[in-house]
Enzyme design. Sequence first.
Site, PDB file in Angstrom:
ATOM      1  N   LYS A 121      -6.924  -9.991 -14.871  1.00 26.01           N
ATOM      2  CA  LYS A 121      -7.651 -10.341 -13.438  1.00 26.01           C
ATOM      3  C   LYS A 121      -8.845  -9.449 -13.309  1.00 26.01           C
ATOM      4  O   LYS A 121      -8.603  -8.098 -13.626  1.00 26.01           O
ATOM      5  CB  LYS A 121      -6.659 -10.353 -12.593  1.00 26.01           C
ATOM      6  CG  LYS A 121      -7.342 -10.443 -11.192  1.00 26.01           C
ATOM      7  CD  LYS A 121      -6.177 -10.221 -10.070  1.00 26.01           C
ATOM      8  CE  LYS A 121      -7.021 -10.381  -8.788  1.00 26.01           C
ATOM      9  NZ  LYS A 121      -7.647  -9.762  -7.923  1.00 26.01           N
TER      10      LYS A 121
ATOM     11  N   LYS B 128     -11.881  -4.457  -9.092  1.00 25.40           N
ATOM     12  CA  LYS B 128     -12.542  -3.211  -9.101  1.00 25.40           C
ATOM     13  C   LYS B 128     -11.402  -2.064  -9.766  1.00 25.40           C
ATOM     14  O   LYS B 128     -12.017  -1.074 -10.115  1.00 25.40           O
ATOM     15  CB  LYS B 128     -13.185  -2.866  -7.699  1.00 25.40           C
ATOM     16  CG  LYS B 128     -12.534  -3.059  -6.595  1.00 25.40           C
ATOM     17  CD  LYS B 128     -13.611  -2.743  -5.250  1.00 25.40           C
ATOM     18  CE  LYS B 128     -12.732  -2.839  -3.992  1.00 25.40           C
ATOM     19  NZ  LYS B 128     -12.212  -4.297  -3.742  1.00 25.40           N
TER      20      LYS B 128
ATOM     21  N   LYS C  22       0.760  -1.210  -0.064  1.00 25.12           N
ATOM     22  CA  LYS C  22       0.050   0.024  -0.007  1.00 25.12           C
ATOM     23  C   LYS C  22       0.877   1.412  -0.089  1.00 25.12           C
ATOM     24  O   LYS C  22       0.792   2.319  -0.632  1.00 25.12           O
ATOM     25  CB  LYS C  22      -0.979  -0.084   1.173  1.00 25.12           C
ATOM     26  CG  LYS C  22      -2.176  -0.988   1.016  1.00 25.12           C
ATOM     27  CD  LYS C  22      -2.928  -1.097   2.136  1.00 25.12           C
ATOM     28  CE  LYS C  22      -4.140  -1.953   1.627  1.00 25.12           C
ATOM     29  NZ  LYS C  22      -5.003  -2.353   2.737  1.00 25.12           N
TER      30      LYS C  22
HETATM   31  P1  ADP Z   1     -10.592  -6.408  -6.336  1.00 29.23           P
HETATM   32  O1  ADP Z   1      -9.352  -6.899  -6.766  1.00 29.23           O
HETATM   33  O2  ADP Z   1     -11.603  -6.374  -7.023  1.00 29.23           O
HETATM   34  O3  ADP Z   1     -10.223  -5.293  -5.262  1.00 29.23           O
HETATM   35  P2  ADP Z   1     -10.488  -7.784  -3.691  1.00 29.23           P
HETATM   36  O4  ADP Z   1      -8.984  -7.390  -3.564  1.00 29.23           O
HETATM   37  O5  ADP Z   1     -11.358  -6.731  -2.776  1.00 29.23           O
HETATM   38  O6  ADP Z   1     -10.865  -7.670  -5.039  1.00 29.23           O
HETATM   39  O7  ADP Z   1     -10.657  -9.088  -3.441  1.00 29.23           O
HETATM   40  C1  ADP Z   1     -11.569  -9.705  -2.544  1.00 29.23           C
HETATM   41  C2  ADP Z   1     -11.520 -11.160  -2.374  1.00 29.23           C
HETATM   42  O8  ADP Z   1     -12.043 -11.476  -3.701  1.00 29.23           O
HETATM   43  C3  ADP Z   1     -10.087 -11.730  -2.584  1.00 29.23           C
HETATM   44  O9  ADP Z   1     -10.131 -12.747  -1.452  1.00 29.23           O
HETATM   45  C4  ADP Z   1      -9.639 -12.757  -3.854  1.00 29.23           C
HETATM   46  O10 ADP Z   1      -9.370 -13.867  -3.439  1.00 29.23           O
HETATM   47  C5  ADP Z   1     -11.025 -12.463  -4.502  1.00 29.23           C
HETATM   48  N1  ADP Z   1     -10.946 -11.963  -5.825  1.00 29.23           N
HETATM   49  C6  ADP Z   1     -10.950 -10.741  -6.244  1.00 29.23           C
HETATM   50  N2  ADP Z   1     -10.901 -10.645  -7.661  1.00 29.23           N
HETATM   51  C7  ADP Z   1     -10.752 -12.118  -7.956  1.00 29.23           C
HETATM   52  C8  ADP Z   1     -10.461 -12.607  -9.267  1.00 29.23           C
HETATM   53  N3  ADP Z   1     -10.510 -11.964 -10.440  1.00 29.23           N
HETATM   54  N4  ADP Z   1     -10.477 -13.908  -9.381  1.00 29.23           N
HETATM   55  C9  ADP Z   1     -10.602 -14.842  -8.399  1.00 29.23           C
HETATM   56  N5  ADP Z   1     -10.523 -14.219  -7.035  1.00 29.23           N
HETATM   57  C10 ADP Z   1     -10.845 -12.748  -6.840  1.00 29.23           C
END
Ligand code: ADP
Length: 311
Positions: free
Chosen positions: A190, A193, A111
């Site tokens: 991937k 958000k 971060k």
């Molecule tokens: P983002 O990448 O959208 O910010 P987060 O980091 O908040 O998502 O992810 C929350 C959870 O969702 C994590 O534990 C992660 O393992 C899962 N996750 C997020 N994006 C994916 C993806 N593209 N494929 C599989 N799992 C995901």
Amino acid sequence: MKRLFTGLQPSGTLHIGNYFGALKPFVDVYEDYESHIMVADLHALTSLRDPQALRQNIIDVVKDYIGVGIDTEKAILFKQSDVQEHTELAWIFECLVTVPFLSQAHAYKDKVAKGIEANAGLFNYPMLMASDILLYDTDIVPVGEDQRQHIEYAREAVTKFNNAYGETFVAPQEMILKGVGIIPGTDGQKMSKSYKNTIPLFGTKDEITKAVMSIVTDSSGERPENVYAIHKLFRTESELDTLYTENAGKYKNLKDALVEDIEAMVAPMRERRDSVSDADVVTILKKWSEKAREQASKKMSVVREKIGIAL
Ligand code: ADP
Ligand code: TRP
């Protein structure tokens, strides 16, 4: 029954990557344990300073979990800030671990490397998380791979405390939630958000359609790989083989079929989510926070005794 504990960051809209990567595998296991699910609102303060947004996110995350299938009669679903023992125990752990140790946390370093403000809350984040877990004598902590190190930190807090004051805490084990791998987004990267390439989990049919229509199709091959990669989550390979052969080159038909498949899964979840009112969320959190407080205060009485502040 073994105890399971997990924390949810109230951090905004879920997408189907979150669902297949983390929520579904969690929903599949939580009933096998005595489960605590905590909304980590104090952790959210490390990055969110918008009271209205935080309030809304707390309500939303509870609705989301009910929407995907958590039964609030079967899990202790509560809010971190309702149980003040969490911050109290965090302070005690902070007095036991060193600054160099906390400085090694990947989540913190990542971060800061991204230019996010290094506030002291962010730095101490792992010790608040350790308190969340350890207050309830947790055995198992289901989390995504990104949180693995935080569970190691919780174990370190156990060792430090038990060495200083005698056997008090149980060492927790992480359960790394393995969904079906990395879910690609509408651009093939991937789904995340932060990349703005998501298909919303609780979107309306129109929103889902819009996202699916925006999937980047590579016109060089017969099969639109980005569409197929997402479609694989909803149907068997042999079903897809037939569908994609019959519609070779007809990207619009394939996307329409994908919309229908997503909608078939999402519609009942969306309906369940919509049936929960804000007032229901408040009632659920209030009920379970009382239960959690009862458990946490018992544990803290022991801790206060051991460290010498109970006279
Ligand atoms: P983002 O990448 O959208 O910010 P987060 O980091 O908040 O998502 O992810 C929350 C959870 O969702 C994590 O534990 C992660 O393992 C899962 N996750 C997020 N994006 C994916 C993806 N593209 N494929 C599989 N799992 C995901
Ligand atoms: N740090 C976790 C995350 O960002 C959320 C969390 C807070 C948590 N406290 C926890 C997870 C305790 C498991 C156990 O996803």
